[in-house]
Design a protein around this motif. Structure first.
Motif, PDB file in Angstrom:
ATOM      1  N   HIS A  19       0.801  -1.226   0.000  1.00 49.70           N
ATOM      2  CA  HIS A  19       0.000   0.000   0.000  1.00 49.70           C
ATOM      3  C   HIS A  19       0.832   1.274   0.000  1.00 49.70           C
ATOM      4  O   HIS A  19       0.394   2.297  -0.533  1.00 49.70           O
ATOM      5  CB  HIS A  19      -0.932   0.017   1.212  1.00 49.70           C
ATOM      6  CG  HIS A  19      -2.095  -0.913   1.095  1.00 49.70           C
ATOM      7  ND1 HIS A  19      -3.266  -0.567   0.448  1.00 49.70           N
ATOM      8  CD2 HIS A  19      -2.269  -2.188   1.516  1.00 49.70           C
ATOM      9  CE1 HIS A  19      -4.120  -1.575   0.487  1.00 49.70           C
ATOM     10  NE2 HIS A  19      -3.531  -2.572   1.126  1.00 49.70           N
ATOM     11  N   LEU A  20       2.026   1.249   0.611  1.00 50.54           N
ATOM     12  CA  LEU A  20       2.758   2.499   0.820  1.00 50.54           C
ATOM     13  C   LEU A  20       4.154   2.527   0.227  1.00 50.54           C
ATOM     14  O   LEU A  20       4.782   3.577   0.189  1.00 50.54           O
ATOM     15  CB  LEU A  20       2.839   2.801   2.323  1.00 50.54           C
ATOM     16  CG  LEU A  20       1.500   3.137   2.977  1.00 50.54           C
ATOM     17  CD1 LEU A  20       1.582   2.952   4.472  1.00 50.54           C
ATOM     18  CD2 LEU A  20       1.096   4.564   2.651  1.00 50.54           C
ATOM     19  N   GLY A  21       4.661   1.395  -0.222  1.00 50.79           N
ATOM     20  CA  GLY A  21       5.992   1.400  -0.815  1.00 50.79           C
ATOM     21  C   GLY A  21       7.067   1.746   0.179  1.00 50.79           C
ATOM     22  O   GLY A  21       7.768   2.751   0.034  1.00 50.79           O
ATOM     23  N   ILE A  22       7.223   0.937   1.217  1.00 51.74           N
ATOM     24  CA  ILE A  22       8.193   1.211   2.269  1.00 51.74           C
ATOM     25  C   ILE A  22       9.622   1.180   1.716  1.00 51.74           C
ATOM     26  O   ILE A  22       9.926   0.459   0.783  1.00 51.74           O
ATOM     27  CB  ILE A  22       8.053   0.208   3.428  1.00 51.74           C
ATOM     28  CG1 ILE A  22       8.249  -1.227   2.938  1.00 51.74           C
ATOM     29  CG2 ILE A  22       6.711   0.365   4.107  1.00 51.74           C
ATOM     30  CD1 ILE A  22       8.153  -2.258   4.034  1.00 51.74           C
ATOM     31  N   THR A  23      10.484   1.989   2.327  1.00 50.24           N
ATOM     32  CA  THR A  23      11.880   2.065   1.904  1.00 50.24           C
ATOM     33  C   THR A  23      12.819   1.333   2.850  1.00 50.24           C
ATOM     34  O   THR A  23      13.981   1.095   2.513  1.00 50.24           O
ATOM     35  CB  THR A  23      12.340   3.528   1.808  1.00 50.24           C
ATOM     36  OG1 THR A  23      12.245   4.142   3.104  1.00 50.24           O
ATOM     37  CG2 THR A  23      11.476   4.304   0.816  1.00 50.24           C
ATOM     38  N   GLY A  24      12.339   1.000   4.038  1.00 54.83           N
ATOM     39  CA  GLY A  24      13.204   0.327   4.990  1.00 54.83           C
ATOM     40  C   GLY A  24      12.420  -0.201   6.179  1.00 54.83           C
ATOM     41  O   GLY A  24      11.241   0.121   6.366  1.00 54.83           O
TER      42      GLY A  24
END
Length: 390
Positions: free
Chosen positions: A334-339
Motif C-alpha cells: 500500500h505504501l511502498g516502504i523504503t526500509g
C-alpha cells in the motif's frame, strides 16, 4: 503565510513550558492542500472533532513535562547508557548475547543435527527443513535454502555435514546483498521520515531513540505526533522528546493527522530543522481505514515538500515472527516502504524473521532495537547480525 506567536513562559502547577503555537487566519487556511480541508468518512472536517484543538503546539526540549513523564510511565531522566556505533567488537558481543535465543533455536539445533553424521542424506535434509522453519526463516526462504543445499550435495560440492553451517551462513548473508541499510540524513533538508506500523510494535520509542542518535550527531530534529487518535501516544512522544532533547509538534487527539503533519513541515522549514520524524497511527480497524489515512498523510507530505517523505520506515516487532512478515507485505503493497526497523530482538527466538523479510520483500533493515533504553537502537549491519547468530 502562517503566523507564529510566541507565548510568554507561564507556570501551571509544578511545571513550566515554553510553547510556540501555530495558528492561521481564514485566508491563510487556503494554503493547506485541498484534501486536508475535506471531511473524513465520519462526516467531520479535520480539526472539528470533539477533542480537536485549533492550534498546533511546538514543545521545546527545555520544557519541564513532569506530569506527562509520570503518566507515560517514565522518570523523565535519561539513561546513562553509552552509544555504540554498531561496528565495535563490544557491540557484536552484546548482539550475540541478545540473539542467544535465536542462535540456540537455529544454530544450536543445527550443531546437534550434524554431530556424528557422516553424510548429508534425505533424513538430515528433512530435519534441517524443520529447524529452519521453526527458527522463523519462513517457508519460502527455507525452501530456497534446502533447494540450494540439495543441489550442492547432488553436485558433490557439499558432502560433509560439518560444512553445512558455514554454507548456510554464507547463503543467508547473500540475501542481504544489494540492500543498502544506510540512511543519508544529509540528503535533504529537512529530511522527512515517516514511521508506520501497527500499534504496539514500538514506533514511538523507536522514533525517540533515533532522535537521540541524530541529536548526538549534531542534527536539529523535530518530532511530529501524527497519531492523533490516541492521547496516550501523543503524551508518550512528548515524554520521549524531552528525554532526547528535541522539539515535538502536537495537537490534541481528534485532529486530522494530515493537517498536523502539514503544520509541522511548515514549522520545520521555518525553523531550519535538519530532520523531521513523523509518528503515525497503527490501529487496523476503525471508522477511518488505516491505509487510506496513511496514503493521505504521504500525499500531503509530498505536496508540501517535493520528493518527501525521503524514507518510509516500517517498524516491526520481531517477537511476532511470521506475523511481522505478513505486516511487511501489507504495508509494502500500500505504501511502498523504503526500509524496516526490527524491535525487541533482545528477547525473542524469532530473529530469523529478519532473513525472511529481506529475502522476500527486497527491503533493507535500517535499524534494530535491542533493548528498552534510549540508546538501544543501532544501525543494522547484515554481516554483524548473521555473525551474531552463527
Amino acid at each position: 503565510m502562517i503566523k507564529w506567536f510566541k507565548k510568554e513562559r507561564k507556570k501551571e502547577d509544578d511545571s513550566s513550558a515554553e510553547v510556540i503555537e501555530v495558528g492561521r487566519s481564514n485566508e491563510e487556511s487556503s494554503e493547506l492542500p485541498e484534501e486536508v480541508h475535506g471531511a473524513d468518512s465520519s462526516g467531520e472536517k479535520p480539526g472539528q472533532g470533539a477533542d480537536a484543538e485549533k492550534d498546533t503546539d511546538i514543545l521545546h526540549p527545555d520544557e519541564e513535562t513532569k506530569d506527562v513523564s509520570e503518566r507515560a510511565g517514565g522518570s523523565g531522566k535519561p539513561e546513562n547508557a553509552t552509544v555504540d556505533n554498531g561496528k565495535t567488537g563490544g557491540f557484536l558481543g552484546g548482539l550475540r548475547k541478545r540473539l542467544s535465543k535465536t542462535r540456540e533455536r537455529l544454530v544450536g539445533r543445527l550443531d546437534r543435527l550434524v554431530l556424528g553424521k557422516k553424510q548429508i542424506d534425505d533424513d538430515l535434509l528433512d530435519e534441517l527443513e524443520e529447524i529452519l522453519i521453526t527458527a522463523d526463516l519462513g517457508v519460502e526462504t527455507t525452501r530456497d535454502l534446502i533447494s540450494s543445499v540439495t543441489e550442492k550435495v547432488r553436485r558433490k560440492e557439499l558432502n560433509q555435514p560439518d560444512r553445512l553451517k558455514a554454507y548456510l551462513k554464507e547463503e543467508i548473508k547473500g540475501y542481504f546483498e544489494d540492500l543498502d541499510p544506510e540512511v543519508d540524513f544529509s540528503g535533504a533538508r529537512p529530511f522527512v521520515t515517516l514511521f508506520i506500523g501497527v500499534n504496539g510494535v514500538g514506533k514511538t520509542t523507536t522514533i525517540a531513540k533515533l532522535a537521540n542518535r541524530l541529536k548526538k550527531d549534531g542534527k536539529e530534529v523535530m518530532l511530529v505526533a501524527a497519531d492523533t487518535f490516541r492521547a496516550a501516544a501523543i503524551e508518550q512522544l512528548v515524554h520521549w522528546g524531552e528525554k532526547a532533547g528535541v522539539e515535538v509538534v502536537r495537537q490534541k487527539s481528534g485532529a486530522d493527522p494530515s493537517a498536523v503533519v502539514f503544520d509541522a513541515l511548515t514549522a520545520a522549514i521555518a525553523r531550519d530543522a535538519d530532520v523531521v520524524l513523523i509518528d503515525t497511527a497503527g490501529r487496523m480497524h476503525t471508522k477511518v481505514n488505516l491505509m487510506e489515512e496513511l496514503k493521505k498523510v504521504k500525499r500531503v507530505i509530498g505536496k508540501k515538500i517535493p520528493e518527501a517523505p525521503h524514507e518510509i520506515l516500517l517498524v516491526l516487532d520481531a517477537t511476532t515472527g511470521q506475523n511481522a512478515l505478513s505486516q511487511a507485505k501489507l504495508f509494502s503493497e500500500h505504501l511502498g516502504i523504503t526500509g524496516l526497523v526490527l524491535t525487541k530482538l533482545d528477547g525473542t527466538a524469532k530473529g530469523g524473521i529478519v532473513v525472511a523479510i529481506c529475502r522476500e520483500l527486497k527491503v533493507p533493515v535500517k535499524y534494530i532495537g535491542v533493548g528498552e533504553k534510549i540508546d538501544d537502537l543501532h544501525p543494522f549491519d547484515p554481516d554483524s547480525f548473521v555473525d551474531a547468530i552463527f
